[in-house]
Design a protein around this motif. Structure first.
Motif, short mmCIF file in Angstrom:
data_model
loop_
_atom_site.label_atom_id
_atom_site.label_comp_id
_atom_site.label_asym_id
_atom_site.label_seq_id
_atom_site.Cartn_x
_atom_site.Cartn_y
_atom_site.Cartn_z
N ALA A 79 0.81 -1.12 -0.04
CA ALA A 79 -0.07 0.04 -0.07
C ALA A 79 0.86 1.11 -0.18
CB ALA A 79 -0.93 -0.10 1.22
N GLU A 80 1.93 1.11 0.90
CA GLU A 80 2.85 2.45 1.07
C GLU A 80 3.64 2.55 -0.35
OE1 GLU A 80 3.12 3.92 3.88
OE2 GLU A 80 2.43 2.35 5.62
N ALA A 81 3.90 1.59 -1.00
CA ALA A 81 4.81 1.55 -2.32
C ALA A 81 3.97 2.23 -3.33
CB ALA A 81 5.26 0.24 -2.50
N GLN A 82 2.37 2.23 -3.50
CA GLN A 82 1.69 2.58 -4.50
C GLN A 82 2.01 4.00 -4.78
OE1 GLN A 82 -1.91 1.10 -3.90
NE2 GLN A 82 -1.30 -1.02 -4.43
N ILE A 83 2.34 4.81 -4.16
CA ILE A 83 2.49 6.31 -4.50
C ILE A 83 3.67 6.68 -5.65
CG2 ILE A 83 4.13 6.37 -2.28
CD1 ILE A 83 3.54 9.66 -2.60
N PHE A 84 4.55 5.52 -5.69
CA PHE A 84 5.60 5.54 -6.84
C PHE A 84 5.17 4.96 -7.99
CE2 PHE A 84 7.60 5.43 -2.56
CZ PHE A 84 8.53 6.63 -2.63
N ASP A 85 4.00 4.24 -7.96
CA ASP A 85 3.38 4.11 -9.24
C ASP A 85 2.91 5.20 -9.98
OD1 ASP A 85 3.82 1.24 -8.63
OD2 ASP A 85 1.94 1.05 -8.06
N ALA A 86 2.40 6.10 -9.15
CA ALA A 86 1.79 7.56 -9.65
C ALA A 86 3.23 8.31 -10.28
CB ALA A 86 1.20 8.31 -8.59
N HIS A 87 4.45 8.09 -9.52
CA HIS A 87 5.43 8.89 -9.94
C HIS A 87 6.11 8.18 -11.30
CE1 HIS A 87 6.86 10.83 -6.04
NE2 HIS A 87 5.58 10.82 -5.98
N GLN A 88 5.79 7.19 -11.65
CA GLN A 88 6.23 6.34 -12.90
C GLN A 88 5.30 6.93 -13.90
OE1 GLN A 88 8.95 5.24 -13.16
NE2 GLN A 88 9.56 3.50 -11.93
N HIS A 116 11.66 21.91 -17.05
CA HIS A 116 11.09 22.80 -15.81
C HIS A 116 9.94 23.82 -16.41
CE1 HIS A 116 11.23 25.14 -12.15
NE2 HIS A 116 11.61 26.23 -12.69
N ARG A 117 10.28 24.27 -17.58
CA ARG A 117 9.20 25.15 -17.77
C ARG A 117 7.72 24.51 -18.21
NH1 ARG A 117 10.43 29.08 -23.01
NH2 ARG A 117 10.80 30.74 -21.70
N VAL A 118 7.87 23.15 -18.74
CA VAL A 118 6.62 22.60 -19.16
C VAL A 118 6.25 22.00 -17.73
CG1 VAL A 118 5.71 20.57 -20.15
CG2 VAL A 118 7.51 21.99 -21.56
N ALA A 119 7.16 21.45 -16.92
CA ALA A 119 6.39 20.88 -15.68
C ALA A 119 5.56 21.77 -14.84
CB ALA A 119 7.52 20.41 -14.86
N TYR A 122 2.33 22.48 -15.98
CA TYR A 122 1.29 21.73 -15.55
C TYR A 122 0.88 21.84 -14.04
CZ TYR A 122 1.51 18.23 -19.18
OH TYR A 122 1.21 17.32 -20.62
N ILE A 123 1.81 22.09 -13.61
CA ILE A 123 1.69 22.43 -11.93
C ILE A 123 0.66 23.51 -11.74
CG2 ILE A 123 2.74 23.07 -9.84
CD1 ILE A 123 5.43 21.15 -10.59
N ASP A 124 0.88 24.54 -12.48
CA ASP A 124 0.27 25.96 -12.56
C ASP A 124 -1.26 25.47 -12.94
OD1 ASP A 124 2.26 27.27 -11.39
OD2 ASP A 124 2.94 28.05 -13.56
N PHE A 125 -1.23 24.67 -13.90
CA PHE A 125 -2.83 24.41 -14.26
C PHE A 125 -3.65 23.43 -13.20
CE2 PHE A 125 -5.44 21.18 -16.49
CZ PHE A 125 -6.45 22.03 -16.96
N PHE A 126 -2.81 22.35 -12.80
CA PHE A 126 -3.69 21.61 -11.89
C PHE A 126 -4.02 22.14 -10.48
CE2 PHE A 126 -1.71 17.81 -13.93
CZ PHE A 126 -2.96 17.37 -14.74
N GLU A 136 -3.11 16.02 -5.49
CA GLU A 136 -2.22 14.93 -5.30
C GLU A 136 -1.45 14.77 -6.47
OE1 GLU A 136 -3.77 11.51 -3.83
OE2 GLU A 136 -4.52 12.64 -2.04
N ARG A 137 -1.75 14.85 -7.84
CA ARG A 137 -1.15 14.85 -8.76
C ARG A 137 -0.03 16.01 -9.06
NH1 ARG A 137 -0.40 11.88 -12.99
NH2 ARG A 137 -0.79 13.42 -14.67
N VAL A 138 -0.19 17.29 -8.38
CA VAL A 138 0.61 18.39 -8.34
C VAL A 138 1.87 17.69 -7.62
CG1 VAL A 138 1.11 20.58 -7.72
CG2 VAL A 138 -1.03 20.17 -8.86
N ALA A 139 1.79 17.14 -6.56
CA ALA A 139 2.67 16.90 -5.60
C ALA A 139 3.67 15.93 -6.26
CB ALA A 139 2.04 16.26 -4.42
N ASP A 140 2.84 14.88 -7.13
CA ASP A 140 3.63 13.65 -7.78
C ASP A 140 4.41 14.48 -8.94
OD1 ASP A 140 2.42 12.00 -6.27
OD2 ASP A 140 0.92 11.67 -7.96
N ILE A 141 3.90 15.30 -9.41
CA ILE A 141 4.85 16.05 -10.68
C ILE A 141 5.97 16.86 -9.87
CG2 ILE A 141 4.78 17.70 -12.61
CD1 ILE A 141 1.69 17.21 -12.94
N ARG A 142 5.68 17.46 -9.06
CA ARG A 142 6.55 18.37 -8.18
C ARG A 142 7.92 17.25 -7.90
NH1 ARG A 142 3.37 22.06 -5.44
NH2 ARG A 142 3.60 24.00 -6.67
N ASP A 143 7.62 16.20 -7.35
CA ASP A 143 8.53 15.37 -6.98
C ASP A 143 9.28 14.56 -7.87
OD1 ASP A 143 7.80 15.37 -4.27
OD2 ASP A 143 7.66 13.31 -3.88
#
Ligand code: PEP
Ligand code: MG
Length: 588
Positions: A79-88, A116-119, A122-126, A136-143
């Motif tokens: 369960a804890e590992a699944q966050i990294f699936d979102a990163h992938q 950096h500019r494109v990411a 995305y971050i600004d949009f979400f 949560e997607r924003v946090a994933d993209i940042r990481d």
């Protein structure tokens, strides 16, 4: 920027005294949240090379993430590992990658800048959309963006581990893993905007004798890297561009402090005994095998608190049983026959493994920390318990559990400990069969039921840092409520007294191992309340021993009675400070 600062003349910032001492040197401003992304234009024919660099970094990042995912799944569960699936998924997002490539081919800027500019787009949009899932997607993209950019720029996690020369680090905040991973000889001092006097980074700084000022608001805005700084860790002051007079004044202060320290050092190796011949046990707090040298230097009666999470933080991992065993054995063997009180893992709160065990909890100090984590991850817990048990064959070990809230939790931890013993018996490995197992008392509920806990524990150790934080509901990391974080508060003193009395009634030893034990103003008070064991940062031990040898037990008991009758924390602090000053009156 540094030049501008020099033209400003001396500027003084006020913070909170974190770790004593004076440091003078150039600043290094460490902004965790920002990476210094280069931006430069290239020729159109360089595009293929840039895109190849991107592809290589994507591959490298995917490999890193799947390694971390694998480790987390093995150690903490699926369960804890699944966050990294979102990163992938972010790294496999074709639309995002195509946009980066398009950006590069049209703008001809270097690939890290384009990514950096494109990411960021995305971050600004979400970020503008009010939706929990997208947040949560924003946090994933940042990481992921951060990790990928670091790979593109060939950087380590961040620059703080590799200071180029002696520096005073200035930061919004420093985590214990930041502090643990810095090179001691390059770190002259540190200044943080947040934090309190018992933040774990500050505790580490004290034992490493690194001057520190915390809660210095505006420090990262006011100070630029390479500014000349003077840190006064005694009074919590920071001087930017210190004047000649300031430097001269601090030179004198340092000389005076050194003379005093020499005086305190005369108590090294002398018995810790009060004037009326009461034996006091003074032990040291450590968080690293390397600290053993300083324990020996000050001739402490062993270790009263081994904060084992230091090992995990340095490795940024959960070390296996054998690895831990070697480390514990080294400490235990080199200090034998003096005891080493090994505290089991206290991760959580401000102590997290980066990228591995970082829980996004609203209230991390009230959350999944210490024994709570270990009880839910018995495999990790047992790896450690078996390692500690095996080390007990090489000297004198005691075990204590952190963050115990009541007898049920202690008994549950003890049950897992029994299992670890059985497993070692099955493997025919030796350990001390008579190990004492005790509890930290650092949660108010535990203090209130200390009499019940005393039925089950071999000893208590009062963790005043957390006890104060939880009694006063004042986060030990939050400088805004630092005024409430006060060991002199009558509620805190009553709780401590209650715990000591419960221990005495049941005949079990009670030690105090929080920072209060190493604050010389509280020494007589604690002895007067009946504490006969203190565990303190090794550099402070000579001063505490010096004081113990000047204290008369009867006077200390009267002091404690008077303090316990008082209502106002300020008056209590005044009372104990004037007692302390009167002890020192003769030595100047
Ligand atoms: C305490 O809480 O007082 C203590 C000694 O533990 P730590 O500072 O590691 O939380
Ligand atoms: Mg604690």
């Amino acid at each position: 920027m540094a030049l501008d600062s020099q033209n400003r003349g001396e500027i003084v910032l006020r913070g909170i005294a974190g770790s004593p001492g004076v440091a003078h040197g150039p600043a290094f401003v460490f902004l965790q949240s920002e990476l210094d992304i280069p931006a430069y234009e290239l020729k159109p024919e360089d595009s293929d090379g840039e895109i190849a660099r991107l592809e290589e970094a994507l591959l490298q990042t995917r490999q890193q993430i799947s390694k971390i995912r694998h480790e987390i799944a093995r150690k903490l569960g699926e369960a804890e590992a699944q966050i990294f699936d979102a990163h992938q998924l972010v790294l496999e997002d074709k639309a995002l990658i195509d946009e980066v490539i398009h950006e590069q081919r049209t703008s001809h800027y270097n690939i890290e800048f384009c990514f950096h500019r494109v990411a960021q787009r995305y971050i600004d949009f979400f970020d503008t959309i009010d939706d929990e899932y997208l947040k949560e997607r924003v946090a994933d993209i940042r990481d992921v963006a951060r990790r990928l950019l670091q790979n593109l720029m060939g950087q380590q996690e961040h620059g703080i581990q590799k200071l180029s020369e002696g520096r005073i680090v200035v930061s919004q905040d420093l985590t214990p893993s930041d502090t643990a991973s810095m090179e001691r000889d390059k770190l002259l001092g540190f200044i943080t905007e947040s934090g309190g006097t018992t933040s774990h980074s500050v505790i580490m700084a004290r034992s490493l004798q690194i001057p520190a000022v915390v809660g210095a608001h505006g420090a990262t805005d006011e100070i630029s890297s390479n500014d000349d700084l003077l840190v006064d860790g005694y009074d919590g002051l920071v001087y930017i561009n210190p004047s000649e007079q300031t430097l001269y004044r601090y030179g004198k202060i340092e000389r005076h402090r050194r003379t005093l320290q020499e005086r305190y050092n005369t108590s090294i190796g002398k018995r810790s005994i009060t004037i009326d011949r009461q034996e006091i046990t003074l032990r040291a707090n450590i968080d690293n095998v390397a600290d053993v040298d300083s324990v020996r230097t000050v001739q402490a009666a062993g270790v009263g608190l081994f904060r084992t999470e230091g090992i995990y933080l340095r490795e940024n991992d959960f070390p296996d049983e054998d690895k831990q065993f070697e480390l514990y054995r080294e400490v235990v063997e080199s200090l034998a026959p003096s005891p080493v009180v090994i505290r089991t893992l206290d991760l959580g709160g401000d102590k997290n493994l980066k990228g591995m065990f970082e829980l996004d909890e609203g209230n991390p100090f009230m959350g999944f920390r210490a024994i709570r984590f270990c009880l839910q991850h018995p495999d990790i817990f047992k790896d450690q318990l078996r390692a500690i048990l095996r080390a007990s064959a090489y000297g004198k070990v005691k075990i204590m559990f952190p963050m115990i809230s009541g007898a049920g939790e202690f008994l549950e931890a003890k049950r897992i400990y029994e299992e670890a013993r059985d497993e070692l018996n099955e493997r025919d490995l030796p350990f001390d069969p008579d190990i004492e197992v005790g509890s930290m008392i650092e949660i108010p509920s535990a203090a209130l039921v200390a009499d019940i806990l005393a039925e089950h524990c071999s000893f208590f150790s009062i963790g005043s840092n957390d006890l104060i934080q939880y009694m006063m509901a004042a986060d030990r990391m939050n400088e805004r409520v630092a005024h409430l974080f006060d060991a002199s508060n009558p509620a805190v003193l009553r709780a401590i007294k209650r715990v000591i009395d419960a221990g005495v009634a049941k005949g079990i030893p009670v030690s105090v191992c929080g920072e209060m034990a190493g604050d010389p103003r509280y020494t007589a008070l604690l002895l007067g309340m009946g504490a006969h064991e203190l565990s303190v940062a090794a550099p402070t031990l000579p001063e505490i021993n010096f004081l113990v040898r000047m204290i008369d037990g009867k006077a200390a008991r009267m002091l404690a009675d008077e303090a316990l009758d008082m209502h106002d924390p300020l008056e209590i602090t005044e009372l104990i400070s004037s007692f302390h000053n009167s002890l020192l009156a003769d030595i100047g």
